[in-house]
Design a protein around this motif. Sequence first.
Motif, PDB file in Angstrom:
ATOM      1  N   MET A   1      12.276  11.040   0.519  1.00 16.57           N
ATOM      2  CA  MET A   1      12.686  10.583   1.833  1.00 16.57           C
ATOM      3  C   MET A   1      11.494   9.998   2.609  1.00 16.57           C
ATOM      4  N   GLU A   2      10.360  10.693   2.531  1.00 20.64           N
ATOM      5  CA  GLU A   2       9.185  10.221   3.247  1.00 20.64           C
ATOM      6  C   GLU A   2       8.684   8.892   2.695  1.00 20.64           C
ATOM      7  N   PHE A   3       8.767   8.737   1.363  1.00 15.17           N
ATOM      8  CA  PHE A   3       8.337   7.482   0.747  1.00 15.17           C
ATOM      9  C   PHE A   3       9.224   6.324   1.196  1.00 15.17           C
ATOM     10  N   LEU A   4      10.512   6.566   1.321  1.00 15.27           N
ATOM     11  CA  LEU A   4      11.446   5.530   1.760  1.00 15.27           C
ATOM     12  C   LEU A   4      11.158   5.100   3.201  1.00 15.27           C
ATOM     13  N   VAL A   5      10.916   6.061   4.073  1.00 15.01           N
ATOM     14  CA  VAL A   5      10.617   5.744   5.473  1.00 15.01           C
ATOM     15  C   VAL A   5       9.268   5.036   5.587  1.00 15.01           C
ATOM     16  N   ALA A   6       8.269   5.507   4.846  1.00 14.38           N
ATOM     17  CA  ALA A   6       6.958   4.857   4.876  1.00 14.38           C
ATOM     18  C   ALA A   6       7.035   3.436   4.323  1.00 14.38           C
ATOM     19  N   SER A   7       7.829   3.235   3.285  1.00 15.41           N
ATOM     20  CA  SER A   7       8.006   1.892   2.739  1.00 15.41           C
ATOM     21  C   SER A   7       8.707   0.976   3.730  1.00 15.41           C
ATOM     22  N   ALA A   8       9.704   1.500   4.418  1.00 16.60           N
ATOM     23  CA  ALA A   8      10.414   0.692   5.423  1.00 16.60           C
ATOM     24  C   ALA A   8       9.483   0.300   6.559  1.00 16.60           C
ATOM     25  N   ILE A   9       8.641   1.222   6.987  1.00 19.70           N
ATOM     26  CA  ILE A   9       7.685   0.914   8.052  1.00 19.70           C
ATOM     27  C   ILE A   9       6.696  -0.151   7.571  1.00 19.70           C
ATOM     28  N   GLY A  10       6.222  -0.028   6.336  1.00 21.71           N
ATOM     29  CA  GLY A  10       5.289  -1.006   5.789  1.00 21.71           C
ATOM     30  C   GLY A  10       5.902  -2.391   5.651  1.00 21.71           C
ATOM     31  N   VAL A  11       7.137  -2.457   5.177  1.00 30.23           N
ATOM     32  CA  VAL A  11       7.805  -3.750   5.007  1.00 30.23           C
ATOM     33  C   VAL A  11       8.071  -4.395   6.361  1.00 30.23           C
ATOM     34  N   LEU A  12       8.540  -3.616   7.337  1.00 28.29           N
ATOM     35  CA  LEU A  12       8.785  -4.165   8.670  1.00 28.29           C
ATOM     36  C   LEU A  12       7.487  -4.654   9.312  1.00 28.29           C
ATOM     37  N   THR A  13       6.406  -3.906   9.137  1.00 31.23           N
ATOM     38  CA  THR A  13       5.128  -4.312   9.704  1.00 31.23           C
ATOM     39  C   THR A  13       4.609  -5.595   9.045  1.00 31.23           C
ATOM     40  N   ALA A  14       4.698  -5.662   7.725  1.00 32.51           N
ATOM     41  CA  ALA A  14       4.225  -6.861   7.015  1.00 32.51           C
ATOM     42  C   ALA A  14       5.054  -8.087   7.397  1.00 32.51           C
ATOM     43  N   ALA A  15       6.375  -7.930   7.443  1.00 29.62           N
ATOM     44  CA  ALA A  15       7.230  -9.053   7.817  1.00 29.62           C
ATOM     45  C   ALA A  15       6.996  -9.457   9.267  1.00 29.62           C
ATOM     46  N   GLY A  16       6.794  -8.472  10.140  1.00 29.49           N
ATOM     47  CA  GLY A  16       6.535  -8.772  11.543  1.00 29.49           C
ATOM     48  C   GLY A  16       5.232  -9.518  11.737  1.00 29.49           C
ATOM     49  N   LEU A  17       4.174  -9.089  11.048  1.00 28.45           N
ATOM     50  CA  LEU A  17       2.891  -9.783  11.158  1.00 28.45           C
ATOM     51  C   LEU A  17       2.970 -11.193  10.602  1.00 28.45           C
ATOM     52  N   LEU A  34      10.406  -7.217  15.012  1.00 28.89           N
ATOM     53  CA  LEU A  34      10.229  -6.421  13.794  1.00 28.89           C
ATOM     54  C   LEU A  34       9.089  -5.407  13.944  1.00 28.89           C
ATOM     55  N   LEU A  35       8.005  -5.823  14.590  1.00 34.02           N
ATOM     56  CA  LEU A  35       6.915  -4.875  14.844  1.00 34.02           C
ATOM     57  C   LEU A  35       7.365  -3.744  15.758  1.00 34.02           C
ATOM     58  N   THR A  36       8.206  -4.065  16.725  1.00 36.03           N
ATOM     59  CA  THR A  36       8.741  -3.030  17.621  1.00 36.03           C
ATOM     60  C   THR A  36       9.595  -2.039  16.842  1.00 36.03           C
ATOM     61  N   TYR A  37      10.428  -2.539  15.926  1.00 36.79           N
ATOM     62  CA  TYR A  37      11.246  -1.645  15.101  1.00 36.79           C
ATOM     63  C   TYR A  37      10.375  -0.761  14.221  1.00 36.79           C
ATOM     64  N   ALA A  38       9.305  -1.319  13.674  1.00 32.73           N
ATOM     65  CA  ALA A  38       8.403  -0.532  12.830  1.00 32.73           C
ATOM     66  C   ALA A  38       7.744   0.594  13.627  1.00 32.73           C
ATOM     67  N   VAL A  39       7.314   0.290  14.838  1.00 34.47           N
ATOM     68  CA  VAL A  39       6.690   1.314  15.684  1.00 34.47           C
ATOM     69  C   VAL A  39       7.713   2.375  16.072  1.00 34.47           C
ATOM     70  N   ASN A  40       8.943   1.975  16.362  1.00 35.57           N
ATOM     71  CA  ASN A  40       9.983   2.944  16.712  1.00 35.57           C
ATOM     72  C   ASN A  40      10.279   3.889  15.548  1.00 35.57           C
ATOM     73  N   ILE A  41      10.363   3.355  14.340  1.00 34.54           N
ATOM     74  CA  ILE A  41      10.606   4.214  13.178  1.00 34.54           C
ATOM     75  C   ILE A  41       9.418   5.144  12.942  1.00 34.54           C
ATOM     76  N   PHE A  42       8.203   4.629  13.150  1.00 38.87           N
ATOM     77  CA  PHE A  42       7.013   5.477  12.996  1.00 38.87           C
ATOM     78  C   PHE A  42       7.021   6.619  14.008  1.00 38.87           C
ATOM     79  N   LEU A  43       7.339   6.318  15.266  1.00 34.07           N
ATOM     80  CA  LEU A  43       7.402   7.372  16.279  1.00 34.07           C
ATOM     81  C   LEU A  43       8.492   8.383  15.964  1.00 34.07           C
ATOM     82  N   PHE A  44       9.637   7.887  15.510  1.00 35.95           N
ATOM     83  CA  PHE A  44      10.741   8.782  15.182  1.00 35.95           C
ATOM     84  C   PHE A  44      10.389   9.679  14.006  1.00 35.95           C
ATOM     85  N   ALA A  45       9.696   9.124  13.006  1.00 38.69           N
ATOM     86  CA  ALA A  45       9.320   9.905  11.829  1.00 38.69           C
ATOM     87  C   ALA A  45       8.202  10.894  12.138  1.00 38.69           C
TER      88      ALA A  45
END
Length: 114
Positions: A1-17, A34-45
């Motif tokens: 589960m943690e790997f999936l969330v970390a991967s989603a954060i990484g993909v959103l951050t890379a696509a956003g940048l 997209l960067l905002t979504y990545a930060v929101n998922i990071f805060l939630f996790a």
Amino acid sequence: MEFLVASAIGVLTAAGLYMVMRLRTFPVILGVSLLTYAVNIFLFASGRLTPSAPPILSEATIYTDPLPQALVLTAIVISFGMTAVVVMIALGAYLGTDDDHVDDMPETEGEDAT
């Protein structure tokens, strides 16, 4: 589960940048979103990924920290307002110049860009 969330954060951050570094207005706005979504998922996790756990401190032995959830709710509202303002500014710039190209140093007519 943690790997999936970390991967989603990484993909959103890379696509956003990648989208933020484009030279058009609309991809820049999408990239910031997209960067905002990545930060929101990071805060939630950061409040521990605990499925089926109550988000309050009670008699339960397993619980989820409510502070990151409150931060994410606040960040969602702020990002929605920020996106609306940026879209209006971009629309005004597009209507004023008939071009959505983002340029650091616009070239003036009659000058060489050397």
